[in-house]
Scaffold this active site. Structure first.
Site, PDB file in Angstrom:
ATOM      1  N   CYS A 295     -21.426  13.199   4.621  1.00 35.57           N
ATOM      2  CA  CYS A 295     -20.402  13.838   5.466  1.00 35.57           C
ATOM      3  C   CYS A 295     -20.635  15.342   5.641  1.00 35.57           C
ATOM      4  O   CYS A 295     -20.092  15.950   6.558  1.00 35.57           O
ATOM      5  CB  CYS A 295     -19.006  13.596   4.892  1.00 35.57           C
TER       6      CYS A 295
ATOM      7  N   HIS B  62     -14.234  18.724   7.933  1.00 33.49           N
ATOM      8  CA  HIS B  62     -14.605  17.309   7.933  1.00 33.49           C
ATOM      9  C   HIS B  62     -13.313  16.491   7.910  1.00 33.49           C
ATOM     10  O   HIS B  62     -12.384  16.805   7.166  1.00 33.49           O
ATOM     11  CB  HIS B  62     -15.456  17.005   6.703  1.00 33.49           C
TER      12      HIS B  62
ATOM     13  N   ASN C 151     -12.697   8.872   9.975  1.00 31.36           N
ATOM     14  CA  ASN C 151     -13.773   9.611   9.297  1.00 31.36           C
ATOM     15  C   ASN C 151     -15.121   9.154   9.864  1.00 31.36           C
ATOM     16  O   ASN C 151     -15.521   8.008   9.652  1.00 31.36           O
ATOM     17  CB  ASN C 151     -13.681   9.336   7.793  1.00 31.36           C
TER      18      ASN C 151
HETATM   19  O1  UT7 Z   1     -15.751  11.384   3.726  1.00 34.05           O
HETATM   20  C1  UT7 Z   1     -16.043  11.511   2.395  1.00 34.05           C
HETATM   21  C2  UT7 Z   1     -14.896  11.964   1.628  1.00 34.05           C
HETATM   22  N1  UT7 Z   1     -13.894  10.927   1.514  1.00 34.05           N
HETATM   23  C3  UT7 Z   1     -12.684  11.256   1.191  1.00 34.05           C
HETATM   24  O2  UT7 Z   1     -12.417  12.423   1.074  1.00 34.05           O
HETATM   25  C4  UT7 Z   1     -11.660  10.176   0.916  1.00 34.05           C
HETATM   26  C5  UT7 Z   1     -10.784  10.636  -0.219  1.00 34.05           C
HETATM   27  N2  UT7 Z   1      -9.773   9.662  -0.646  1.00 34.05           N
HETATM   28  C6  UT7 Z   1      -8.718   9.313   0.103  1.00 34.05           C
HETATM   29  O3  UT7 Z   1      -8.602   9.757   1.237  1.00 34.05           O
HETATM   30  C7  UT7 Z   1      -7.646   8.438  -0.511  1.00 34.05           C
HETATM   31  O4  UT7 Z   1      -7.867   8.325  -1.899  1.00 34.05           O
HETATM   32  C8  UT7 Z   1      -7.558   7.011   0.127  1.00 34.05           C
HETATM   33  C9  UT7 Z   1      -7.015   7.112   1.524  1.00 34.05           C
HETATM   34  C10 UT7 Z   1      -8.948   6.385   0.132  1.00 34.05           C
HETATM   35  C11 UT7 Z   1      -6.614   6.130  -0.674  1.00 34.05           C
HETATM   36  O5  UT7 Z   1      -5.335   6.758  -0.817  1.00 34.05           O
HETATM   37  P1  UT7 Z   1      -4.607   6.754  -2.239  1.00 34.05           P
HETATM   38  O6  UT7 Z   1      -3.309   7.411  -2.029  1.00 34.05           O
HETATM   39  O7  UT7 Z   1      -5.566   7.410  -3.206  1.00 34.05           O
HETATM   40  O8  UT7 Z   1      -4.384   5.230  -2.484  1.00 34.05           O
HETATM   41  P2  UT7 Z   1      -4.868   4.324  -3.723  1.00 34.05           P
HETATM   42  O9  UT7 Z   1      -6.333   4.095  -3.631  1.00 34.05           O
HETATM   43  O10 UT7 Z   1      -4.333   4.867  -4.992  1.00 34.05           O
HETATM   44  O11 UT7 Z   1      -4.109   2.979  -3.395  1.00 34.05           O
HETATM   45  C12 UT7 Z   1      -2.687   2.895  -3.442  1.00 34.05           C
HETATM   46  C13 UT7 Z   1      -2.264   1.472  -3.153  1.00 34.05           C
HETATM   47  C14 UT7 Z   1      -2.990   0.440  -4.013  1.00 34.05           C
HETATM   48  O12 UT7 Z   1      -2.063  -0.575  -4.345  1.00 34.05           O
HETATM   49  P3  UT7 Z   1      -1.360  -0.609  -5.801  1.00 34.05           P
HETATM   50  O13 UT7 Z   1      -2.462  -0.701  -6.774  1.00 34.05           O
HETATM   51  O14 UT7 Z   1      -0.595   0.673  -5.894  1.00 34.05           O
HETATM   52  O15 UT7 Z   1      -0.503  -1.825  -5.712  1.00 34.05           O
HETATM   53  C15 UT7 Z   1      -4.043  -0.120  -3.080  1.00 34.05           C
HETATM   54  O16 UT7 Z   1      -4.402  -1.444  -3.409  1.00 34.05           O
HETATM   55  O17 UT7 Z   1      -2.598   1.151  -1.786  1.00 34.05           O
HETATM   56  C16 UT7 Z   1      -3.323  -0.074  -1.746  1.00 34.05           C
HETATM   57  N3  UT7 Z   1      -4.260  -0.045  -0.627  1.00 34.05           N
HETATM   58  C17 UT7 Z   1      -3.939  -0.457   0.612  1.00 34.05           C
HETATM   59  N4  UT7 Z   1      -2.826  -1.000   1.102  1.00 34.05           N
HETATM   60  C18 UT7 Z   1      -2.828  -1.306   2.435  1.00 34.05           C
HETATM   61  C19 UT7 Z   1      -5.536   0.433  -0.613  1.00 34.05           C
HETATM   62  N5  UT7 Z   1      -6.046   0.320   0.619  1.00 34.05           N
HETATM   63  C20 UT7 Z   1      -5.085  -0.232   1.393  1.00 34.05           C
HETATM   64  C21 UT7 Z   1      -5.028  -0.574   2.756  1.00 34.05           C
HETATM   65  N6  UT7 Z   1      -3.880  -1.106   3.232  1.00 34.05           N
HETATM   66  N7  UT7 Z   1      -6.072  -0.377   3.601  1.00 34.05           N
END
Ligand code: UT7
Length: 323
Positions: free
Chosen positions: A113, A250, A280
């Site tokens: 990225c 980004h 992204n």
């Molecule tokens: O480009 C390179 C750099 N990349 C980045 O900078 C990405 C950085 N990370 C992020 O943007 C975030 O961490 C994410 C958007 C990837 C995820 O957000 P989060 O607030 O960290 O969510 P999480 O991974 O902690 O997931 C929270 C909940 C989970 O459920 P439980 O365990 O709380 O029941 C996941 O299973 O959201 C659930 N979940 C979803 N639900 C619906 C994860 N993906 C999805 C989805 N739809 N697509």
């Protein structure tokens, strides 16, 4: 002092738009979750057979037209991509051939990225040392090909597209009043490999693999590292952050953009966000956002513009330009 000035910019997106609701029909996700957690409403996904070089070529042609120059005037093409058409040769050489450019050199840059920022730093150095006068810098990706469509935690985040700029040598005074790139700052930390990587490659699995990410961990590092890169670039030019007109980050997550702005006391209105429409797009995300803000009239000649990115590796960096 020679400066690398942007004389043209252009973008290319696939025709195929995929909304969050479209994804929700195929997997256990929702528009509410995706928008709420990331700010993404839709992304562009390349059609079958549509390659990174097709998008790169579209962006290249648009940038050349905007610059008002012919491909024959280019000394070099640099393409930042993680999703090349083939393991070799470089996608930049495919673009070179399709532009009808028969001289100079073309090569790819791999910094995920951060690729566009890395490419800009290389182009800046080549131009300032006199090794090249005019360089086409492209960020192009078909990230959709690298996604595990069974993994809802990653596949909803990414999209495809390309953006490009033409950089040309321009004589400046050596002060911050000059148009062009004032400085670039690059960083990496290979120890953080496991947080964001593709689980394949030529020498390991003989395939491209799929993108794997520990999202929460990446998120935490992103705000810290991006903020540090912004400060490093602004300090190197001795320019206070409040004098910078536009921040073009980004596009990974709206909460990262907001968190970084808050940490540094940056006015959120100065931060260009295209997450809602592009998602992204890895190395394409900064030039796509840049072109958006140029075309809608936000970025004007004379403005101070700070570009920044972070991605797999980890790699991160920033570039400060006077437009
Ligand atoms: O480009 C390179 C750099 N990349 C980045 O900078 C990405 C950085 N990370 C992020 O943007 C975030 O961490 C994410 C958007 C990837 C995820 O957000 P989060 O607030 O960290 O969510 P999480 O991974 O902690 O997931 C929270 C909940 C989970 O459920 P439980 O365990 O709380 O029941 C996941 O299973 O959201 C659930 N979940 C979803 N639900 C619906 C994860 N993906 C999805 C989805 N739809 N697509």
């Amino acid at each position: 002092m020679i400066r690398a000035r942007v004389i043209g910019a252009g973008a290319c997106l696939p025709s195929n738009i995929v909304t969050n609701d479209d994804l929700a029909k195929k997997m256990d996700t929702s528009d509410e979750w995706i928008q709420g957690r990331t700010g993404i409403k839709q992304r562009y996904i390349a059609l079958p057979g549509e390659k990174t070089s097709d998008l790169a070529l579209g962006a290249a042609r648009a940038a050349l037209a905007d610059a008002g120059i012919d491909a024959g005037e280019l000394d070099m093409i640099i393409c930042a991509t993680t999703t090349p058409d083939e393991s070799f040769p470089a996608t930049a050489t495919v673009v070179q051939a399709r532009l009808g450019m028969t001289k100079g050199a073309a090569f790819d840059v791999q910094a995920v990225c951060s690729g566009f920022i890395y490419g800009m730093s290389i182009a800046d150095s080549l131009i300032r040392t006199g090794a090249a006068r005019t360089i086409l810098l492209i960020g192009a990706e078909t990230m959709s090909r690298l996604l595990d469509w069974e993994d809802r935690t990653t596949c909803v985040l990414f999209g495809d597209g390309a953006g490009a700029v033409v950089l040309q040598a321009h004589m400046g005074t050596g002060t911050n009043a000059d148009q062009g790139i004032l400085n670039t700052r690059l960083f990496s930390d290979g120890r953080l490999h496991d947080m964001l990587y593709a689980d394949g490659g030529v020498s390991s699995t003989q395939g491209a693999g799929k993108l794997r990410m520990q999202g929460k961990e990446v998120f935490k590092h992103a705000v810290t590292n991006i903020a540090a890169a912004i400060v490093a670039s602004a300090e190197a030019a001795n320019i206070p952050l409040d004098q910078i007109d536009w921040f073009v980050p980004h596009q990974a997550n709206q909460r990262i953009l907001d968190g970084t702005a808050k940490k540094l006391g940056i006015d959120p209105a100065k931060v260009v966000s295209t997450l809602a429409v592009h998602g992204n797009t890895s190395a394409a995300s900064v030039p796509l956002a840049l072109v958006t803000a140029i075309q809608d009239g936000r970025i004007k000649r004379g403005d101070l513009v700070l570009l920044e990115a972070m991605g797999g590796g980890f790699t991160w960096g920033a570039a400060l330009l006077r437009w």
